[in-house]
Structure formats: structure tokens, C-alpha cells
Design an enzyme around this catalytic site. Structure first.
Site, PDB file in Angstrom:
ATOM      1  N   LEU A 134     -41.249  27.813 -72.318  1.00  0.00           N
ATOM      2  CA  LEU A 134     -42.662  27.181 -73.085  1.00  0.00           C
ATOM      3  C   LEU A 134     -42.213  26.239 -74.449  1.00  0.00           C
ATOM      4  CD1 LEU A 134     -45.306  29.611 -72.414  1.00  0.00           C
ATOM      5  CD2 LEU A 134     -44.781  28.109 -70.831  1.00  0.00           C
ATOM      6  N   HIS A 142     -46.403  22.517 -73.562  1.00  0.00           N
ATOM      7  CA  HIS A 142     -47.204  23.434 -72.956  1.00  0.00           C
ATOM      8  C   HIS A 142     -48.194  24.385 -74.022  1.00  0.00           C
ATOM      9  CE1 HIS A 142     -43.385  23.867 -70.642  1.00  0.00           C
ATOM     10  NE2 HIS A 142     -44.192  24.113 -69.725  1.00  0.00           N
ATOM     11  N   GLN A 201     -39.397  24.260 -55.365  1.00  0.00           N
ATOM     12  CA  GLN A 201     -39.373  22.871 -55.849  1.00  0.00           C
ATOM     13  C   GLN A 201     -38.077  22.346 -56.234  1.00  0.00           C
ATOM     14  OE1 GLN A 201     -42.467  24.080 -58.525  1.00  0.00           O
ATOM     15  NE2 GLN A 201     -41.375  22.572 -60.008  1.00  0.00           N
ATOM     16  N   ARG A 256     -36.061  20.945 -70.101  1.00  0.00           N
ATOM     17  CA  ARG A 256     -34.968  20.498 -69.827  1.00  0.00           C
ATOM     18  C   ARG A 256     -34.088  19.645 -71.025  1.00  0.00           C
ATOM     19  NH1 ARG A 256     -37.222  19.921 -64.300  1.00  0.00           N
ATOM     20  NH2 ARG A 256     -35.994  21.098 -63.025  1.00  0.00           N
TER      21      ARG A 256
END
Length: 283
Positions: free
Chosen positions: A30, A34, A58, A184
């Protein structure tokens, strides 16, 4: 704050929670983006649930499932500080029990852009979100604009499957230099981090052109490409599309979403700007 590890735990919590339940689905790691979703949910909801689950379905072959950042203790601590009522942090076998074989296949809104670049990605997203909605049964769910196509996929499947959940999009949260916050971003080296804001600069340059009256999709695409193309930044696509359908625009329109994907070092980053309408107008 309660920490729910099983579907049974989550359903028992929901049974006693009443109405006004807000859900923020996450894969953990997070960050400030977020946090903004969680703060909105806490402000709006009688009880707020944050899900923390790295959803393997996913991720495609060769993607970053194994490397994806994970720090559950820090995630839970942040949720507690922000006033979350319960965190749902299940194991993989809870979400995908032995023999699990059902997948939710999203429609045309998932076929382009990230759907084309990452085959199967949105089937994984649609499946896990449908499961989360079935387990937690929220009244409202909150998703970030940064993953714009994901937001539209979830809003569309919620409408099409007649799920009784209101899906709210919330504005992208950015670093001071404009880089969209993302889990990322942790992959960026110092040199990559210096290069990465070129993505938002390209989008903002096109947004400025739009504000001055430019509506030609080709010229808006070219502006992004010219501004964002720097050493260390490898653009995969630049799209100027209808915000509802994500159909690529070939002629001037009164609204658009400009989105891009790029490789910056080892990180694959996405970003977008919405033009001619507000994120709150999307349902």
C-alpha cells in the site's frame, strides 16, 4: 481493526455489519494512492473493508507475480491507522479452492490496451473482483483512476451482472514531480526514477493542448509521444479513447481519456488523464 483470513470469517463479519459497507480491493504494497482510497471509504462508509490479496490469475507467464512487492505487516498497520474496520487478507486457497475452474470473461472494454498487452489479465481481475463482491457484499467499492481500464472493466461487469455494488473511481495520486503512485515504482532504480516523470509530463502536455482547444486525437497522441519519449523510457502505446468504451478516437470528441504504458527499466508503468469529464461522472 479485525483481520479476516478466511471466507467464513469475512461472511461472519458481513452478517453483523449492517449497511453502508465500503470495500477497497488491493494487492497490498500500500502507498499514498491506496491511502487516499481508504480515507475516502472511511469517510463515506459505516464500516470499511480493505482486501489484501496478490491475485495470481491476473498475472501472465513471465510477469512479476513472484517479485510483486509484499509487506503485509506494514499494510495492516496503515489500515489500522486510517480507521479501517476490517482487513480481508486471505490465502490463495481461500479465493481459489482446489478444483476452482470458473473465470469471469469481461466484454469488449477489456479487449484493448492492457487487455491486448496482457492476455488474460482482465479475466483474472474480473474473477477476483466478482469473488470479493460475493464474499464481502459491499454497498460501495473504490478503485483508482490510475488503473483506468480496470475501473471501466469493473464498472461494466457490475452493471452487466446486475451486482448491487456502486463502483466509485477516485483521482490518481501523484508524487510531487507528477509520477503516478504505484506499487511497481519500487522497481525503479535512481536513474529510472529520474526518467519516469516523462510519462506524466507527456500526458499533462496533451491535457494543456486540450485546454487550449486541441481536439484532434492524432495531434494529442503525437504530443504525448514527443514529450514522453526520452532515453530510458520505452513507450508501448499511447491511446486517445472514449472514456466509456475505450474505443480509439479517430475524430474530435467532447471527452477523451489519454492513456499510456511504458517500460522504464524493469518497471512497466501505466498512467492516464481524463479530459472533458470528471472521474465521478463514470458509473
Amino acid at each position: 481493526m479485525k483481520v479476516l483470513r478466511t471466507v467464513a470469517d469475512a461472511r461472519a463479519f458481513r452478517a453483523g455489519a449492517g449497511t453502508g459497507i465500503g470495500l477497497v480491493p488491493t494487492m497490498g504494497a500500500l502507498h499514498g494512492g491506496h491511502a487516499s482510497l481508504i480515507e475516502r471509504a472511511v469517510r463515506d462508509s459505516a464500516a470499511t473493508v480493505v482486501s489484501i490479496f496478490v491475485n495470481a490469475t491476473q498475472f501472465g507467464p513471465g510477469e512479476d507475480l513472484a517479485a510483486y512487492p509484499r509487506d503485509e505487516p506494514a499494510d495492516l498497520a496503515l489500515c489500522a491507522r486510517l480507521g479501517v474496520t476490517a482487513a480481508f487478507a486471505p490465502g490463495a486457497d481461500e479465493m481459489y479452492p482446489p478444483g476452482d475452474a470458473t473465470r469471469v470473461q469481461p466484454g469488449p472494454v477489456a479487449a484493448r490496451l492492457e487487455g491486448a498487452a496482457r492476455p488474460g489479465h482482465f479475466a483474472g481481475v474480473a474473477t477476483v473482483v466478482t469473488k470479493l463482491f460475493a464474499i464481502v457484499r459491499p454497498d460501495v467499492a473504490y478503485f483508482g483512476q490510475k488503473d483506468f481500464q480496470q475501473l471501466r472493466v469493473v464498472q461494466t461487469l457490475t452493471r452487466d451482472l446486475r451486482l448491487d455494488v456502486r463502483v466509485i473511481g477516485c483521482a490518481t495520486v501523484r508524487e510531487p514531480d507528477g509520477l503516478a503512485m504505484s506499487s511497481r515504482n519500487a522497481y525503479l532504480t535512481p536513474d529510472d526514477r529520474r526518467a519516469a516523470p516523462a510519462l506524466s509530463r507527456g500526458l499533462f502536455a496533451a491535457r494543456d493542448d486540450w485546454t487550449r482547444g486541441e481536439r484532434d486525437p492524432a495531434k494529442l497522441r503525437e504530443r504525448v509521444q514527443r514529450t514522453a519519449s526520452l532515453p530510458g523510457v520505452a513507450l508501448e502505446y499511447v491511446s486517445v479513447a472514449d472514456p466509456l468504451t475505450l474505443d480509439e478516437l479517430e475524430r474530435p470528441a467532447s471527452r477523451a481519456v489519454i492513456s499510456l504504458a511504458a517500460r522504464v527499466g524493469k518497471a512497466r508503468l501505466i498512467d492516464n488523464v481524463l479530459l472533458g469529464m470528471e472521474i465521478a461522472e463514470l458509473t
